[in-house]
Design a protein around this motif. Sequence first.
Motif, short mmCIF file in Angstrom:
data_model
loop_
_atom_site.label_atom_id
_atom_site.label_comp_id
_atom_site.label_asym_id
_atom_site.label_seq_id
_atom_site.Cartn_x
_atom_site.Cartn_y
_atom_site.Cartn_z
N ASN A 304 53.94 25.93 31.10
CA ASN A 304 53.40 25.62 32.43
C ASN A 304 54.43 25.99 33.50
OD1 ASN A 304 51.20 24.60 31.15
ND2 ASN A 304 51.73 22.44 31.48
N GLY A 305 53.92 26.41 34.65
CA GLY A 305 54.83 26.69 35.75
C GLY A 305 54.35 27.81 36.66
N VAL A 306 55.18 28.08 37.65
CA VAL A 306 54.91 29.14 38.63
C VAL A 306 55.72 30.37 38.25
CG1 VAL A 306 55.05 29.79 41.06
CG2 VAL A 306 54.46 27.44 40.43
N TYR A 307 55.09 31.53 38.30
CA TYR A 307 55.74 32.79 37.96
C TYR A 307 55.50 33.80 39.08
CZ TYR A 307 56.07 30.82 33.27
OH TYR A 307 56.35 30.01 32.19
N ILE A 308 56.44 34.69 39.23
CA ILE A 308 56.33 35.78 40.20
C ILE A 308 55.98 37.06 39.45
CG2 ILE A 308 57.50 37.10 41.99
CD1 ILE A 308 57.13 34.16 42.69
N TYR A 309 55.03 37.82 39.99
CA TYR A 309 54.76 39.12 39.37
C TYR A 309 54.84 40.23 40.42
CZ TYR A 309 49.81 38.55 40.88
OH TYR A 309 48.65 38.34 41.59
N ARG A 310 55.31 41.37 39.94
CA ARG A 310 55.50 42.53 40.82
C ARG A 310 54.69 43.70 40.28
NH1 ARG A 310 61.51 44.29 41.56
NH2 ARG A 310 61.25 44.92 39.37
N LEU A 311 53.91 44.31 41.17
CA LEU A 311 53.14 45.51 40.84
C LEU A 311 53.91 46.74 41.29
CD1 LEU A 311 50.40 46.97 40.07
CD2 LEU A 311 49.75 46.63 42.47
N LEU A 312 54.09 47.71 40.40
CA LEU A 312 54.75 48.97 40.73
C LEU A 312 53.81 50.10 40.31
CD1 LEU A 312 57.16 50.72 41.61
CD2 LEU A 312 58.05 50.49 39.29
N VAL A 313 53.36 50.89 41.27
CA VAL A 313 52.41 51.99 41.01
C VAL A 313 53.06 53.30 41.39
CG1 VAL A 313 50.12 52.94 41.53
CG2 VAL A 313 50.46 50.45 41.44
N THR A 314 52.91 54.31 40.50
CA THR A 314 53.50 55.63 40.72
C THR A 314 52.42 56.69 40.60
OG1 THR A 314 55.56 54.84 39.71
CG2 THR A 314 55.31 57.22 39.98
N THR A 315 52.38 57.62 41.56
CA THR A 315 51.41 58.72 41.54
C THR A 315 51.94 59.85 40.67
OG1 THR A 315 52.34 59.93 43.41
CG2 THR A 315 50.83 58.12 43.91
N PRO A 316 51.09 60.83 40.30
CA PRO A 316 51.55 61.99 39.53
C PRO A 316 52.64 62.77 40.24
CG PRO A 316 49.17 61.84 39.43
CD PRO A 316 49.61 60.83 40.43
#
Length: 331
Positions: A304-316
């Motif tokens: 249980n708890g709070v988590y941080i998530y990071r999205l990283l997107v890269t184009t061709p």
Amino acid sequence: VSGYITDRAGQRLQNYQGYLFPTVFDKRSNYRTLANDSDSFIADFSVWDAIIFRGKTKVVDGQFSFSFNVPANINYRFGRGRMSFYADDGINDAHGHFQDFIIGGSYTSAAIDDNGPEIRLFLNDTTFVSGGTTNQNPVLLALLRDSSGINITGRIGHDMVAFLNNKTGEPIILNDFFKNNLDDFTQGRIVYPLGNLPAGVNTLTLRAWDTHNNPTQSTIEFYVSHSAILALENLLNYPNPFTQETFFRFSHNMPFTDLDTRIQIFDMSGKLVQEIRTTINSPGFASTPVRWDGKDLQGRLLGNGVYIYRLLVTTPEGHQSTKSQRLVVIR
């Protein structure tokens, strides 16, 4: 209107299963040539060009049937109309026409209808939300519904028309881009490609009429980010909080592009506990959902708890963009 598909000898094709595309015309329109060339002369001619209905219906065992409402703004003069038909079963096509009917006048006992069509506007697909981000060449998708049917005649100023950024002097006429749904004259859609839109905030307003000549207009707002710049918006996971699994989604401005997508999840001390990597290629501006089962890199369920998530997107081409959010695990 009912009919059937025949062979060249006039016999019904009982095994024909497919679709019929009927187009119904008002009376012929009369025109006169201008005789612009020195060796030409003025000539009168007439054509079927006033479309009052265009639909799509099933052909079952060689037979078909469809219905529609005649718009209130036809030419009230009585005269011969025309129906043109095209059918296709995936292998064989068929065509024909019918002119043995009279169109004109008005129906004084028609049901009263004072409400215009319902209009819903999107870009590329129905996941787009007004205020979202797009590239400079999106496709307008408009869904229209009215119990009396949609007016596509374009007469007396009743064009189905769109205006970009309130430029009423530069109308986009959309009558020819409207298609009724299968076996349903009350609703249909417009699919129209937009191109070279200016960067920044834009608006598009669509006005349409029903067959009783009631108008409605609807407006959508969107932010144009040119494709060279990858833009990410609306990052979220659902459900949040979650117990067993959650799905990550985001919007972007690069449809039909292979996007290398990484989602990194950290605990509150900054330790990386999971990384999800996938390739996303969506037809619209909303990503396909990315599932996570709530387990860490070792396959253990996170507490249980709070988590941080990071999205990283890269184009061709190597362009990157990131965005972060929080999620909550409750067991």
